[in-house]
Design a protein around this motif. Structure first.
Motif, PDB file in Angstrom:
ATOM      1  N   THR B  61       0.834  -1.199   0.000  1.00  0.00           N
ATOM      2  CA  THR B  61       0.000   0.000   0.000  1.00  0.00           C
ATOM      3  C   THR B  61       0.874   1.257   0.000  1.00  0.00           C
ATOM      4  OG1 THR B  61      -1.702  -1.202   1.207  1.00  0.00           O
ATOM      5  CG2 THR B  61      -1.867   1.200   1.232  1.00  0.00           C
ATOM      6  N   GLU B  62       1.891   1.221   0.825  1.00  0.00           N
ATOM      7  CA  GLU B  62       2.792   2.377   0.906  1.00  0.00           C
ATOM      8  C   GLU B  62       3.555   2.539  -0.414  1.00  0.00           C
ATOM      9  OE1 GLU B  62       6.140   4.883   1.638  1.00  0.00           O
ATOM     10  OE2 GLU B  62       6.371   2.736   1.246  1.00  0.00           O
ATOM     11  N   LEU B  64       2.529   1.681  -3.430  1.00  0.00           N
ATOM     12  CA  LEU B  64       1.623   2.218  -4.448  1.00  0.00           C
ATOM     13  C   LEU B  64       1.360   3.705  -4.201  1.00  0.00           C
ATOM     14  CD1 LEU B  64      -0.873  -0.782  -4.649  1.00  0.00           C
ATOM     15  CD2 LEU B  64       0.733  -0.059  -6.433  1.00  0.00           C
ATOM     16  N   ARG B  65       1.304   4.083  -2.944  1.00  0.00           N
ATOM     17  CA  ARG B  65       1.039   5.482  -2.607  1.00  0.00           C
ATOM     18  C   ARG B  65       2.167   6.385  -3.114  1.00  0.00           C
ATOM     19  NH1 ARG B  65       0.472   9.691  -2.664  1.00  0.00           N
ATOM     20  NH2 ARG B  65      -0.563  11.236  -1.362  1.00  0.00           N
ATOM     21  N   LEU B  67       4.341   5.440  -5.687  1.00  0.00           N
ATOM     22  CA  LEU B  67       4.844   4.637  -6.800  1.00  0.00           C
ATOM     23  C   LEU B  67       5.793   5.415  -7.713  1.00  0.00           C
ATOM     24  CD1 LEU B  67       4.700   1.856  -8.089  1.00  0.00           C
ATOM     25  CD2 LEU B  67       2.696   2.582  -9.385  1.00  0.00           C
ATOM     26  N   ASP B  68       5.477   6.661  -7.984  1.00  0.00           N
ATOM     27  CA  ASP B  68       6.349   7.453  -8.866  1.00  0.00           C
ATOM     28  C   ASP B  68       7.761   7.548  -8.290  1.00  0.00           C
ATOM     29  OD1 ASP B  68       5.180   8.902  -6.807  1.00  0.00           O
ATOM     30  OD2 ASP B  68       5.265  10.808  -7.877  1.00  0.00           O
ATOM     31  N   LEU B 307      -4.880   2.278 -10.484  1.00  0.00           N
ATOM     32  CA  LEU B 307      -4.318   3.059  -9.375  1.00  0.00           C
ATOM     33  C   LEU B 307      -5.198   4.265  -9.048  1.00  0.00           C
ATOM     34  CD1 LEU B 307      -1.745   3.166  -7.544  1.00  0.00           C
ATOM     35  CD2 LEU B 307      -0.775   4.753  -9.216  1.00  0.00           C
ATOM     36  N   ARG B 313      -7.684   0.106  -6.437  1.00  0.00           N
ATOM     37  CA  ARG B 313      -6.222   0.092  -6.518  1.00  0.00           C
ATOM     38  C   ARG B 313      -5.587  -1.005  -5.682  1.00  0.00           C
ATOM     39  NH1 ARG B 313      -6.233   5.490  -3.347  1.00  0.00           N
ATOM     40  NH2 ARG B 313      -6.227   6.485  -5.390  1.00  0.00           N
TER      41      ARG B 313
END
Ligand code: SF4
Lengths: 212, 474
Positions: B61-62, B64-65, B67-68, B307, B313
């Motif tokens: 989760t972290e 994906l939060r 991800l960039d 996302l 997501r």
């Protein structure tokens, strides 16, 4: 083109996350190990789990190791053996198998294919999962060496190469080195879930634990 | 996302269909039940399973939060270690990048290790169109490829084939692509595996280009991880001069340490082993060890759409263990092909509509191909609340479609199929668990009223989902 897509994908990600709530640091409430911190227990567990996944496990001393290696090669009818750089010379002092040293001129894949066995040391072994880890350090060689020959003999030093768990293993391993984690010989259950050993990797894995 | 299976795979002649379907369902049932039971034992060995699962969920989760950030970090680390990173917004671009990379080597054949991402983008077909033959090297994938078939399960893609069929496929087709099957090949799994070993070994030894996916990519170090059983992965990752890995952007994890969670939960959830036989990790290139050129193709292909969906997501946390397939009463009866994509079962039902959108009937119907029993959530090692996402996607389909719309019709048909197979419902009730946070009491969308009714009908469907689908799709 390439730059465009990079910017596009990153832009889409940022756009997608505009409203996302901040995410806290992950909690790590799991155990560091599932085994008591007792050398003998850990060693027995390693032995048991390796054997459970069909590796042949042997225990010996530094002194008796060369004789055991010779015997294992004999037992499997291995007449040629690939030898990685940095392998202690003594380990092969009693075998008559022909040694193919993977030194200056590397053995080709075809040469490896006609070599019966390979012997290596290891970076470490993980008891809870019955895993040996190779990181191409001294006595282990490059990855192809332990992949193509049909018999892999791996020597584990009980004194300082055995850990209990995966969380205990990772900090001791250097991610910049290519690694192979091995838990038993190659296997497949793709045909009606019947387990068959030895599809592409070595069909036999002999792990020798050197105690003392 | 390409590779839609609309029209369904080219199964053998209609005359054999009934028999084949019985085989398929029996094999599938045997497989899912066996793996499911073994998994439970492997998981029970770890007293801290719940904590590992929670950590896996939170790490993903972290990731994906942010991800960039992690992807940029990964790119830097891979590049610093001698690799080259490419970004592909969609399947066509990924295929083009890989095709060009292979062509630049001057080779016309590549060896491949099983990868869902490359199946998702239809890479083999794209390469074939450019005159490049991609050899699948996973035993099951080899069976599927030689049989000109489609995979039916994430973990055991040829589970719909029995040993006799596999023997026939090997005998009839191996010679066309290389070393023929040995004379007098029997149908014993050991002999079949040996035939595959011999057939593929000559390909591995001469291969100049390998193509893989990856289970994990570590942002801080640029390390890629491939988890496997047979050793064909090691062959593809080690022997060729050029390695190309096509990996979904959601496969990144922040740190090397994070692997301590997933290398415990993935093998136990997937093959029910304490550890899979082989795990390979590599960071860029290493002099004198393995490929001298490494290309990483980072694939979006709809992932950023998923996302953007605050409920949906969580599907991107998936580590493709396939545990949810093995407990799913719908999957067990419908079979993997019915889901119309490379991602079958519960995860496919929530991932495919998000990656491809719900504008086609097959994709719009997927969120309805479920009894919402929650067994998938219970076994998921990263705690994806699949029923929650299914309900959410049903709402979306209902919004997009509206009454009398073709999407609504597709949805009704899928719901009706589930309702007409009460084995699905009763199995669902049997394994529905109290641990779920969310058991929707009222279901949005068509067919909702009937859900509470229980009926007593035969266990097996009168007709397989795909036959039904063929007949009923508009
Ligand atoms: S959704 Fe969960 S259980 Fe299903 S394959 Fe993905 S990680 Fe495994």
């Amino acid at each position: 083109m390439k730059q465009n897509s990079r910017a596009r994908v990153l832009g889409r990600i940022r756009q997608a996350l505009l409203d996302a709530p901040p995410s806290p640091e992950p909690a790590r409430d799991y155990l560091t190990a599932h085994t008591p911190d007792d050398k003998a227990v850990i060693l027995d567990l390693l032995h048991e789990n390796l054997a459970d996944y069909r590796a042949n496990v042997h225990r010996t001393t530094e002194t008796d190791l060369p004789a055991l290696v010779a015997e294992l090669l004999d037992r499997h009818g291995a007449q040629t053996i690939a030898v990685p750089p940095g392998l202690p010379v003594a380990w092969l002092s009693e075998t008559t198998a022909q040694q193919h040293h993977d030194t200056d001129s590397l053995l080709t894949p075809h040469e490896l294919d006609t070599t019966h066995a390979v012997i290596t040391s290891c970076a470490l072994a993980i008891a809870e999962t019955g895993t040996i880890v190779l990181d191409s350090g001294p006595g282990q060689g490059r990855r192809a060496l332990t992949l193509v020959p049909d018999l892999h003999i791996c020597v584990v030093r009980a004194k300082d190469q055995v850990v209990g768990s995966v969380p205990q293993a990772l900090p001791r391993l250097d991610p910049t080195r290519p690694q192979t984690w091995i838990s038993g010989p190659s296997a497949t259950s793709d045909i009606e879930l019947d387990r068959v050993e030895g599809v592409h990797g070595p069909r036999r894995l002999d792990v020798v634990i050197v105690t003392r | 996302m390409s590779g839609t299976f609309i029209g369904m795979p080219a199964f053998p002649k209609a005359a054999h269909e009934a028999v084949r379907d019985a085989t398929l369902r029996a094999n599938l049932r045997h497989a899912t039940h066996t793996i499911r039971d073994k998994r439970a034992v492997a998981v029970a060995e770890l007293a801290d399973w719940a904590e590992l699962r929670e950590a896996g969920k939170q790490i993903k989760t972290e990731t994906l939060r942010n991800l960039d950030t992690y992807l940029v970090q990964l790119e830097e680390a891979v590049t610093a270690a001698g690799g080259t990173v490419h970004w592909a917004a969609d399947a066509a671009e990924a295929n083009r990048i890989v095709t060009e990379l292979v062509k630049a080597t001057g080779e016309s054949e590549v060896v491949k290790v099983k990868s869902m991402a490359t199946q998702e983008i239809g890479l083999n077909e794209a390469l074939e169109a450019e005159g490049i033959r991609a050899y699948e090297t996973d035993l099951a994938e080899l069976i599927v490829q030689l049989g000109e078939d489609r995979p039916s399960h994430i973990l055991v893609p040829a589970i719909h084939r029995n040993r006799g069929e596999i023997r026939d496929i090997f005998r009839d087709t191996m010679g066309r692509w290389g070393r023929p099957a040995p004379e007098g090949l029997s149908d014993s799994p050991a002999e079949l595996a040996e035939a595959a070993r011999l057939h593929l070994r000559e390909k591995f030894l001469r291969a100049k280009v390998g193509i893989s996916g990856a289970n994990f990519m570590v942002a801080e170090t640029g390390t890629l991880v491939v988890v496997e059983s047979e050793g064909n992965g090691r062959m593809c990752l080690t022997l060729p001069e050029t390695l190309i890995s096509v990996v979904g952007i959601e496969k990144v994890v922040p740190t090397w340490r994070d692997l301590e969670v997933f290398l415990q939960t993935l093998p136990r959830s997937s093959t029910a082993e304490r550890m899979n036989p082989y795990t390979s990790t590599w960071t860029g290139t290493t002099d004198g060890d393995g490929p001298s050129a490494f290309h990483l193709v980072l694939l979006d292909n709809g992932r950023t759409d998923a996302l953007a969906d605050e409920v949906g997501r969580q599907a991107l946390r998936c580590i493709r263990c396939s545990a949810c397939l093995n407990v799913c009463p719908v999957y067990e009866r419908a079979g993997g092909h019915a889901y119309g994509s490379v991602y079958p079962g519960p995860i496919g039902a929530i991932l495919t509509p998000q990656l491809r959108g719900t504008t086609s009937e097959v994709d719009a119907s997927l969120p309805y191909a479920s009894s919402l029993c929650g067994a998938c959530y219970d076994v998921c090692p990263v705690a994806i609340d699949i029923p929650e996402v299914l309900v959410h996607l049903r709402e979306k389909v209902a919004e997009e479609g509206g009454k009398g719309h073709r999407l609504e019709k597709a949805a009704i048909k899928a719901s009706t199929w589930v309702l007409d197979h009460p084995g699905v419902l009763s199995a669902g009730e049997r394994i529905a668990s109290a641990t779920r946070k969310l058991h929707p009491r009222k279901l949005p969308g068509p067919g909702a009223r009937q859900w509470t009714e229980s009926r007593d009908l035969p266990d097996m469907p009168a007709e397989p989902f795909r036959d039904w689908w063929k007949k009923n799709r508009t």
